[in-house]
Structures are given as structure tokens and as C-alpha cells.
Write an enzyme that holds these catalytic residues in place. Structure first.
Site, PDB file in Angstrom:
ATOM      1  N   ARG A  43      -9.419   7.930  -3.828  1.00 51.59           N
ATOM      2  CA  ARG A  43      -8.927   7.445  -2.140  1.00 51.59           C
ATOM      3  C   ARG A  43      -8.568   8.810  -1.439  1.00 51.59           C
ATOM      4  NH1 ARG A  43      -5.781   4.162   0.761  1.00 51.59           N
ATOM      5  NH2 ARG A  43      -7.253   2.445   2.102  1.00 51.59           N
ATOM      6  N   SER A 112     -13.992  -4.627  -1.844  1.00 50.44           N
ATOM      7  CA  SER A 112     -13.046  -5.231  -0.810  1.00 50.44           C
ATOM      8  C   SER A 112     -13.522  -6.738  -0.102  1.00 50.44           C
ATOM      9  CB  SER A 112     -12.477  -4.167  -0.538  1.00 50.44           C
ATOM     10  OG  SER A 112     -12.051  -2.834  -0.907  1.00 50.44           O
ATOM     11  N   LYS A 142      -3.239   1.001   4.168  1.00 45.20           N
ATOM     12  CA  LYS A 142      -5.140   0.305   4.852  1.00 45.20           C
ATOM     13  C   LYS A 142      -4.445  -0.626   6.073  1.00 45.20           C
ATOM     14  CE  LYS A 142      -9.219  -2.071   3.529  1.00 45.20           C
ATOM     15  NZ  LYS A 142      -9.895  -1.952   2.124  1.00 45.20           N
TER      16      LYS A 142
HETATM   17  N1  3NM Z   1      -7.086  -1.906  -0.619  1.00 49.77           N
HETATM   18  P1  3NM Z   1       0.042  -0.548  -1.508  1.00 49.77           P
HETATM   19  S1  3NM Z   1      -5.307  -2.877   0.625  1.00 49.77           S
HETATM   20  C1  3NM Z   1      -6.726   0.114  -0.671  1.00 49.77           C
HETATM   21  O1  3NM Z   1      -7.161  -5.387   0.530  1.00 49.77           O
HETATM   22  C2  3NM Z   1      -5.668  -1.126  -0.320  1.00 49.77           C
HETATM   23  O2  3NM Z   1      -9.298  -4.271   0.158  1.00 49.77           O
HETATM   24  C3  3NM Z   1      -6.666  -2.853  -0.230  1.00 49.77           C
HETATM   25  O3  3NM Z   1      -2.245   0.232  -1.232  1.00 49.77           O
HETATM   26  C4  3NM Z   1      -7.567  -4.249   0.041  1.00 49.77           C
HETATM   27  O4  3NM Z   1      -0.606  -0.860  -2.830  1.00 49.77           O
HETATM   28  C5  3NM Z   1      -4.837  -1.447  -0.066  1.00 49.77           C
HETATM   29  O5  3NM Z   1       0.390   0.734  -1.185  1.00 49.77           O
HETATM   30  C6  3NM Z   1      -3.635  -0.989   0.013  1.00 49.77           C
HETATM   31  O6  3NM Z   1      -0.026  -1.218   0.081  1.00 49.77           O
HETATM   32  C7  3NM Z   1      -3.001  -0.724  -1.080  1.00 49.77           C
END
Ligand code: 3NM
Length: 208
Positions: A43, A112, A142
Site C-alpha cells: 500500500r 474494505s 487512513k
Molecule cells: N484501512 P494503522 S484503517 C489502511 O478501516 C487502513 O479499511 C482501514 O493503519 C480500514 O494501523 C487503515 O496505522 C489504517 O491505524 C490502518
């Protein structure tokens, strides 16, 4: 009726080079694999397509050598070019059926989802191999509002397809996820932002 492709259980690794203190995605992936990651998503939201292609090609090669499942975020063309094992798409990307038509039945499609409605729709769609459930906690990785643990609990009880708990998961709230005995979970900044990625992943396996 298509049979869903299984994904490895445990920690789902995702690259995130804006959190990796200058470390390249490839170096982060090497460390994640040393730590025992069995599924990895590429990603990257900042590089050009050429840069993504060059990097993803290297990572695809490494994953193949190490027997790690390799998923590309968003870019179906890139997934085909580097012969990845699948793609992960979002709610605003191409419809799942179109992506399935391009990839064929043997590639993994992850989607997602951010609500019970989206999750249920994905569960009813045999073309979706697994879903992301989140963001469970607030995250800066995100730009999507946190949905809380309620959606995770809904998924555990109602969505009988593999799902990956994601979003804002860090050492201080990990217990809330692990207590629910989820089969797949993901940390982006919590892993790639760690000083020692390999040790961090190894510790996560111990806690899982
Ligand atoms: N997708 P971190 S939350 C890439 O809910 C991503 O679909 C999400 O990163 C979703 O662990 C997210 O740093 C970010 O919070 C996750």
C-alpha cells in the site's frame, strides 16, 4: 458457486512508508517477513505508478521466494503486472464483479468495509475472499472515521467470511482485539513505525 480462497491467519502486514522513519517499503517487508508475516499488502499513496511498479516487483519476488501471500492495494493493473496473489480494494473502487472478471477466480480479492451493511453485502458476495473491518480505533493512516468495536463484534457474530480487524490498533489497545479472538488483525503504523520491526512482529505473534 465460487469457493473463497483462504488467507493465512494471524498478523496481516501492510506497508506504509510515511510511518517507517525513512526505511523503504522493501526493507520494512524484509523485516516483517523475518518476524513471521505470512500475508503482506503493498500500500503506497505517494509514489508514481512507475515507482510503485518497480518496488512492488521486488517485493513480489521476495514474497514468492518466502512463500508469503502478496496483495496489492487498489491497483488491479499493478497486481497483474507483478503477478501478485490478489488485490485489496475499497468501497469507492471498481465493482467487485468487474475486478473478479479481470483477475479470474484464482486471485484473492479483499474489500474494505466500514459498517455492518457493507460487511453483510460483502459476505453475500462470493467474489470477496476477505474483508477489512475498521477503522476500529481512530487512525491517521487512513482518512476514514473510526467505527468502534461495535462493528467488530457484529462481524464476529454475523459475518462468516474471513475478516481482518484494522485501524488504530496499537500496543495500548491490542488486548481489546485479541480478547475477541479475531483470526486476522493488522497494524500499519504500529509495525512499520516500530524501531525494530522484526521483534515487534515476533512479539505480536506471542500475544496473538
Ligand atoms: N484501512 P494503522 S484503517 C489502511 O478501516 C487502513 O479499511 C482501514 O493503519 C480500514 O494501523 C487503515 O496505522 C489504517 O491505524 C490502518
Amino acid at each position: 458457486m465460487r469457493k473463497r480462497i483462504e488467507i493465512p491467519k494471524g498478523i496481516y502486514g501492510i506497508t506504509g512508508d510515511n510511518f517507517s522513519n525513512g526505511k523503504s517499503n522493501l526493507d520494512c517487508v524484509k523485516e516483517m517477513i523475518e518476524g513471521g508475516i505470512r500475508i503482506l499488502q503493498y500500500r503506497d499513496k505517494t509514489k508514481t505508478m512507475l515507482e510503485k511498479y518497480q518496488e512492488a516487483k521486488e517485493i513480489a519476488k521476495l514474497c514468492k521466494e518466502k512463500g508469503v501471500i502478496f496483495i496489492i492495494n487498489d491497483h488491479i493493473d499493478l497486481a497483474l503486472l507483478v503477478n501478485a496473489d490478489g488485490v485489496h480494494i475499497g468501497q469507492d473502487d471498481y465493482p467487485v464483479e468487474e475486478v473478479r472478471a479481470l483477475l479470474g477466480n484464482d486471485k484473492i480479492i479483499g474489500l474494505s468495509t466500514h459498517s455492518p451493511e457493507q460487511g453483510f453485502k460483502a459476505f453475500q458476495n462470493e467474489n470477496v475472499d476477505y474483508i477489512g473491518v475498521g477503522p476500529i480505533f481512530p487512525t491517521t493512516t487512513k482518512d476514514t472515521k473510526a467505527v468502534g468495536l461495535e462493528y467488530l463484534d457484529f462481524a464476529i457474530q454475523n459475518l462468516h467470511l474471513p475478516f481482518v480487524a484494522i485501524g488504530g490498533i496499537h500496543e495500548d489497545n491490542l488486548e481489546k482485539i485479541l480478547a475477541r479472538k479475531v483470526e486476522h488483525f493488522c497494524m500499519v503504523s504500529g509495525i512499520v513505525g516500530a524501531k525494530n520491526i522484526r521483534e515487534t512482529v515476533q512479539n505480536l505473534w506471542k500475544q496473538w
